[in-house]
Design a protein around this motif. Structure first.
Motif, PDB file in Angstrom:
ATOM      1  N   UNK A  62       0.828  -1.203   0.000  1.00 18.98           N
ATOM      2  CA  UNK A  62       0.000   0.000   0.000  1.00 18.98           C
ATOM      3  C   UNK A  62       0.861   1.251   0.000  1.00 18.98           C
ATOM      4  N   UNK A  63       0.218   2.402   0.089  1.00 26.92           N
ATOM      5  CA  UNK A  63       0.986   3.643   0.121  1.00 26.92           C
ATOM      6  C   UNK A  63       1.728   3.802   1.445  1.00 26.92           C
ATOM      7  N   UNK A  64       2.864   4.501   1.416  1.00 30.72           N
ATOM      8  CA  UNK A  64       3.560   4.756   2.677  1.00 30.72           C
ATOM      9  C   UNK A  64       2.788   5.754   3.529  1.00 30.72           C
ATOM     10  N   UNK A  65       3.062   5.708   4.822  1.00 35.06           N
ATOM     11  CA  UNK A  65       2.537   6.695   5.759  1.00 35.06           C
ATOM     12  C   UNK A  65       3.649   7.697   6.021  1.00 35.06           C
ATOM     13  N   UNK A  66       3.356   8.976   5.792  1.00 40.09           N
ATOM     14  CA  UNK A  66       4.310  10.035   6.116  1.00 40.09           C
ATOM     15  C   UNK A  66       3.749  10.780   7.316  1.00 40.09           C
ATOM     16  N   UNK A  89       1.296   9.122  -1.118  1.00 38.88           N
ATOM     17  CA  UNK A  89       1.405   8.745   0.294  1.00 38.88           C
ATOM     18  C   UNK A  89       0.123   9.088   1.033  1.00 38.88           C
ATOM     19  N   UNK A  90      -0.026   8.529   2.210  1.00 43.18           N
ATOM     20  CA  UNK A  90      -1.022   8.990   3.174  1.00 43.18           C
ATOM     21  C   UNK A  90      -0.228   9.834   4.158  1.00 43.18           C
ATOM     22  N   UNK A  91      -0.580  11.104   4.262  1.00 49.52           N
ATOM     23  CA  UNK A  91       0.204  12.047   5.058  1.00 49.52           C
ATOM     24  C   UNK A  91      -0.605  12.505   6.267  1.00 49.52           C
ATOM     25  N   UNK A  92       0.010  12.414   7.445  1.00 49.89           N
ATOM     26  CA  UNK A  92      -0.571  12.919   8.684  1.00 49.89           C
ATOM     27  C   UNK A  92       0.319  14.059   9.158  1.00 49.89           C
ATOM     28  N   UNK A  93      -0.300  15.231   9.378  1.00 55.09           N
ATOM     29  CA  UNK A  93       0.456  16.395   9.838  1.00 55.09           C
ATOM     30  C   UNK A  93      -0.078  16.829  11.200  1.00 55.09           C
ATOM     31  N   UNK A  94       0.747  16.638  12.230  1.00 60.10           N
ATOM     32  CA  UNK A  94       0.408  17.166  13.547  1.00 60.10           C
ATOM     33  C   UNK A  94       0.748  18.656  13.553  1.00 60.10           C
ATOM     34  N   UNK A  95      -0.093  19.453  14.210  1.00 56.76           N
ATOM     35  CA  UNK A  95       0.109  20.898  14.324  1.00 56.76           C
ATOM     36  C   UNK A  95       0.084  21.574  12.947  1.00 56.76           C
ATOM     37  N   UNK A  96      -0.678  21.047  11.996  1.00 55.49           N
ATOM     38  CA  UNK A  96      -0.649  21.560  10.632  1.00 55.49           C
ATOM     39  C   UNK A  96      -1.760  22.514  10.252  1.00 55.49           C
ATOM     40  N   UNK A  97      -2.680  22.774  11.153  1.00 52.77           N
ATOM     41  CA  UNK A  97      -3.789  23.660  10.813  1.00 52.77           C
ATOM     42  C   UNK A  97      -3.252  25.020  10.342  1.00 52.77           C
TER      43      UNK A  97
END
Length: 169
Positions: A62-66, A89-97
């Motif tokens: 599957x796609x990588x998790x960034x 990719x599937x990207x998760x950004x903490x503090x990204x708002x």
């Protein structure tokens, strides 16, 4: 938060962006750790605070998790400078708002709230970060853009509207 992340993994695909907002200790990294389990990625998902971004390849094709920690970034330009492969990719950004200008047209905004002054669990009820695993969280999911239009349970919110999901696990 871990179980919620693992469950959401089945709804995500390459090109999806998840923006996590919440105070320290809300469960952002715990959510992402669960997402990594659900996506079956390689490597331990830990906070990328000092490296800014970590890529976890899929063990099942599957796609990588960034996983990005944008706490030290000042703008969307600095986020873009990380040269993340958003489309694949599937990207998760903490503090990204507030850092998504021009990055993508669709994303899930997940806000995690934790009650202040909640009781502390016994040491066996704490996770690796010393957080109470049983403490309830309130999670508000706000989908943005055409990717989520018509997706069951993820209808794009009108301006100022949010969807709530209450979790006690």
């Amino acid at each position: 938060m871990h179980d919620f992340g693992a469950a959401l993994a089945g709804r995500l695909r390459a090109g999806d962006l998840v923006v996590l907002t919440g105070p320290l200790g809300a469960g952002k990294t715990t959510f992402t750790r669960g997402l990594g389990v659900g996506l079956r990625v390689r490597g331990s998902v830990t906070s990328p605070t000092f490296v800014l971004a970590r890529t976890h390849p899929s063990t099942v094709g599957g796609p990588p998790l960034v996983h990005v920690d944008a706490y030290r970034l000042a703008s969307a330009v600095e986020l873009d400078d990380l040269d993340i492969d958003f489309p694949n990719s599937i990207v998760v950004v903490e503090w990204g708002r507030g850092m998504l200008d021009g990055i993508t047209e669709s994303w899930l905004d997940i806000e995690i709230e934790r009650p202040l002054g909640a009781s502390q669990a016994a040491p066996s009820g704490l996770d690796d970060d010393g957080l109470d695993l049983d403490e309830p969280r309130t999670v508000t999911i706000t989908p943005h853009g055409p990717r989520w239009a018509g997706a069951a349970g993820f209808e794009p919110a009108a301006a100022g509207e949010a969807r709530d999901a209450r979790l006690s696990e």
